[in-house]
Structures are given as C-alpha cells and as structure tokens.
Design a protein around this motif. Sequence first.
Motif, PDB file in Angstrom:
ATOM      1  N   ARG A 179       0.827  -1.208   0.000  1.00  0.00           N
ATOM      2  CA  ARG A 179       0.000   0.000   0.000  1.00  0.00           C
ATOM      3  C   ARG A 179       0.862   1.260   0.000  1.00  0.00           C
ATOM      4  O   ARG A 179       1.772   1.402   0.814  1.00  0.00           O
ATOM      5  N   TYR A 180       0.508   2.184  -0.874  1.00  0.00           N
ATOM      6  CA  TYR A 180       1.244   3.458  -0.969  1.00  0.00           C
ATOM      7  C   TYR A 180       1.078   4.286   0.296  1.00  0.00           C
ATOM      8  O   TYR A 180       1.942   5.090   0.649  1.00  0.00           O
ATOM      9  N   ASP A 181      -0.042   4.099   0.997  1.00  0.00           N
ATOM     10  CA  ASP A 181      -0.348   4.903   2.188  1.00  0.00           C
ATOM     11  C   ASP A 181      -0.240   4.091   3.477  1.00  0.00           C
ATOM     12  O   ASP A 181      -0.878   4.416   4.478  1.00  0.00           O
ATOM     13  N   TRP A 239       3.800  11.596   0.659  1.00  0.00           N
ATOM     14  CA  TRP A 239       3.463  11.937  -0.734  1.00  0.00           C
ATOM     15  C   TRP A 239       2.923  13.367  -0.758  1.00  0.00           C
ATOM     16  O   TRP A 239       2.053  13.699   0.047  1.00  0.00           O
ATOM     17  N   THR A 271      -6.783  12.933  -3.658  1.00  0.00           N
ATOM     18  CA  THR A 271      -6.765  11.482  -3.771  1.00  0.00           C
ATOM     19  C   THR A 271      -5.986  11.133  -5.031  1.00  0.00           C
ATOM     20  O   THR A 271      -6.296  11.639  -6.104  1.00  0.00           O
TER      21      THR A 271
END
Length: 188
Positions: free
Chosen positions: A148-150, A158, A164
């Motif tokens: 997951r990027y987050d 980021w 979003t």
Amino acid sequence: MLEISKLALPDVLELKPRKFGDDRGFFSETFHRQRLADHGIDTQWVQDNQSFSAEAYTLRGLHYQEPPFAQDKLVRVLRGRILDVAVDIRAGSPSFGRWVALELSARDFNQILVPAGFAHGFLTLEPDTEVFYKVSAHYSPAHDRSIRYDDPDIGVAWPLDGRTPVLSAKDAEAPLLRDIETPFRSEA
C-alpha cells in the motif's frame, strides 16, 4: 562523465549524466555500462519500460518482484516531473520499512537507482508525464507484488495536499508491509 550521489538509504543512488549542449539542443549518454561498472554498479539490464500518465497525481506503486525475478531499477523522466520513492523491505535491515524520496524531472535530467529488496513507486507531479526505466529481470506476473502506498507504518510523505491519487485497482487493494512475507534479507 557521470555524477553519482548516495541517498539516505543504503544502495539507493542518484545518477546525473552529463549533457553536452549547443544552439541545436543537447546530447547525453544516459546509460554507459562501463562507467557504471567503474562505480561498482555492474547490473545486467534486460528490459526497458516506459510509462505515460496523463494526469498529475497519478501514483504507481509501491511495487517489487520476488526472486528469482527481483529487479534493480534505473529510473528517469523523459517528460514532466515525479516524486520517486524507494522503501527498504529487506528483513533484518537496520532501515527496514524506511523510505527515501527523490524528485526526478526531465529538466533536472537525474536518475535513481533502486536495488532489488526495495519496493518502488512514484507520484506524477505534472500532467503528461513519461517515465523510462531499465530493469535487471524480466516482468513476471507470478512474482509481481505491491505494498500500500499509504501504509501508516511506512509513512511516505506523498505531496498530495489533500488530493486522492489516481491509482490502479491493484495498487488500491495492495496489502500493508506488516501483512507480507518479504523474501528479501539484509546482508548487513
């Protein structure tokens, strides 16, 4: 000539090839196997990839491939600008779960070397961005993985400013780092 700088995580490097310009434009050797080998980078590149993102804030990642198709990546931007991120996913590494980011752009003409054992991703900062990268192993769908990027345990900052990101379905459904079994081990 090639300028190489170490980044905050071991083995992740910034490369800056020299540009030779005149009133017509410029010329540059963006890849020179022997010059890289002279700096201890003796990677056997087997595939070139290019991606285009129409929208700013398109996020691709965090991706990696498991052995025997683990990939070193040499990434540069042909048009536009990105924030490129590498996350150490080598079990036992003193920097496990930590990340480093580098802004790459066509204007700055810089590159990042992301070795195997690091998850990789990038966020486009401008529309119509094209990214080109070399990899040291062929793409293998059976070995392709994402994080997951987050992921809150990683905490990549980021620069979304409340937006979003544009994500693929695969990236939106990626597991957290704590939920994967990493095949990579630190040599430290």
